[in-house]
Design an enzyme around this catalytic site. Sequence first.
Site, PDB file in Angstrom:
ATOM      1  N   SER A   1      -0.881  -3.601  15.815  1.00  0.00           N
ATOM      2  CA  SER A   1      -0.110  -4.376  14.838  1.00  0.00           C
ATOM      3  C   SER A   1      -0.989  -4.808  13.673  1.00  0.00           C
ATOM      4  O   SER A   1      -0.555  -4.819  12.515  1.00  0.00           O
ATOM      5  CB  SER A   1       0.527  -5.599  15.500  1.00  0.00           C
ATOM      6  N   ASP A   2      -2.229  -5.167  13.950  1.00  0.00           N
ATOM      7  CA  ASP A   2      -3.174  -5.502  12.885  1.00  0.00           C
ATOM      8  C   ASP A   2      -3.456  -4.291  12.002  1.00  0.00           C
ATOM      9  O   ASP A   2      -3.493  -4.395  10.773  1.00  0.00           O
ATOM     10  CB  ASP A   2      -4.491  -5.999  13.486  1.00  0.00           C
ATOM     11  N   VAL A   3      -3.694  -3.154  12.638  1.00  0.00           N
ATOM     12  CA  VAL A   3      -4.028  -1.949  11.879  1.00  0.00           C
ATOM     13  C   VAL A   3      -2.865  -1.536  10.981  1.00  0.00           C
ATOM     14  O   VAL A   3      -3.040  -1.210   9.800  1.00  0.00           O
ATOM     15  CB  VAL A   3      -4.420  -0.804  12.829  1.00  0.00           C
TER      16      VAL A   3
ATOM     17  N   GLY B   1      -2.584  -3.747   8.012  1.00  0.00           N
ATOM     18  CA  GLY B   1      -3.597  -3.399   7.021  1.00  0.00           C
ATOM     19  C   GLY B   1      -3.211  -2.191   6.192  1.00  0.00           C
ATOM     20  O   GLY B   1      -3.444  -2.143   4.974  1.00  0.00           O
TER      21      GLY B   1
ATOM     22  N   LEU C   1       2.563  -9.353   9.970  1.00  0.00           N
ATOM     23  CA  LEU C   1       2.327  -8.463  11.117  1.00  0.00           C
ATOM     24  C   LEU C   1       3.632  -8.140  11.832  1.00  0.00           C
ATOM     25  O   LEU C   1       3.855  -7.001  12.238  1.00  0.00           O
ATOM     26  CB  LEU C   1       1.354  -9.118  12.105  1.00  0.00           C
TER      27      LEU C   1
END
Length: 401
Positions: A173-175, A178, A205
């Site tokens: 989810s972070d990737v 980004g 997110l």
Amino acid sequence: MPNNALSGVRVLDFSRVLAGPTCTMILADLGADVIKVEAPGRGDDTRQWGPPWVGTGPTRQSAYFVSVNRNKRSLTLNLKSDAGRQIARDLAAQSDIVVENFKVGGMAKFGLSYNDLAAINPAIVMCSITGYGQTGPYHQRPGYDYVIQAMSGLMSITGPTDGEPHKVGVAISDVIAGLFAANGIQAALHHARATGEGQHVDISLLDTQIASLVNIASNYLVSDRIPPRLGNAHPNIVPYRTFRATDGEFILAVGNDRQFQLLCQMIDRQDLIEDPRYATNPARVDNRDTLEPLLDAVFASKPRATWIEQLLAQGIPAGPINNIGTALEDPHIQARGMVQQMTAANDEALRYIASPLKLSATPPQVYSPPPALGQHTDDVLRNVLGLDGTTIAAYHREGVV
């Protein structure tokens, strides 16, 4: 710095951990000058997220930190001080992009909100990355990848059919946030260059993970049926999962009826082609419970390497289930240049994952290793803001930087 797609673009990066640094590394790889603003003496939390470490002693760097912080300059800045906040404003006045991932309202407490910065730089593009976005009933909640994977429904479709929900093995989810952030920023930058008008990019997110459910979310919206957890199977394509050979499992991904016909001919089961239960993909989806056991029995007769070779020879997608080591050492990954080596800031050898972007005219480049904490503080103050040595020394004594 190289002459590249984003050469001449300056990014003031207040983000930490993963989503924001992933975004700004993408921009840095494309040539942007990224100034990473970190708290004096502490820096990005991930600097301490080891082992493993690159090097030893006080100059060591965590593998986590180095994964998303190359091509950046590190400036330590105490935003709790008046002088530190003024330095941040002065840098924003000379920047094109600001990226931050404080809790909602965090930048406003420092006098560095989008409205604050747009007043001194109307063309500024500011991207705020949070768990739940700048609005909505959850906007004040802290956002962590693990919680987002659960709330988005991703965990409900991940894991074995008869087991508990599972998270993905990387903070996906972070990737994804980004990646969306980098896209939104570049769109806003294009607009700013054309009109002189900046804007605030609000990245959540939860929003981006919901968007990444793609066909699974669409399946629900069209049918009103809750998508089940299918383990390694596919909800819309059959056969499309792992199968066990005599010496382990492999992946088979039959994507259309022609490939299924080739598979049946290869395993000498032409009768399956004519069977109305299996002749088309929709029929195979409806009858997976009878088809897949037939294939299980066939594939249990030979080693997986034999099956993969035979399947690929027929143009049927198949492959091994690698671990991280065998994946990164795979000759194709190596030939594509996805694993590179540089010298880290502490002079240690560092292998890293290269950018996957392959641009024919302005390919991403790596021109500097992940920085030591505050490595470029004096350089930025002197060469970006034009401060003299006396002023810089005073800022160090006073704990401003």
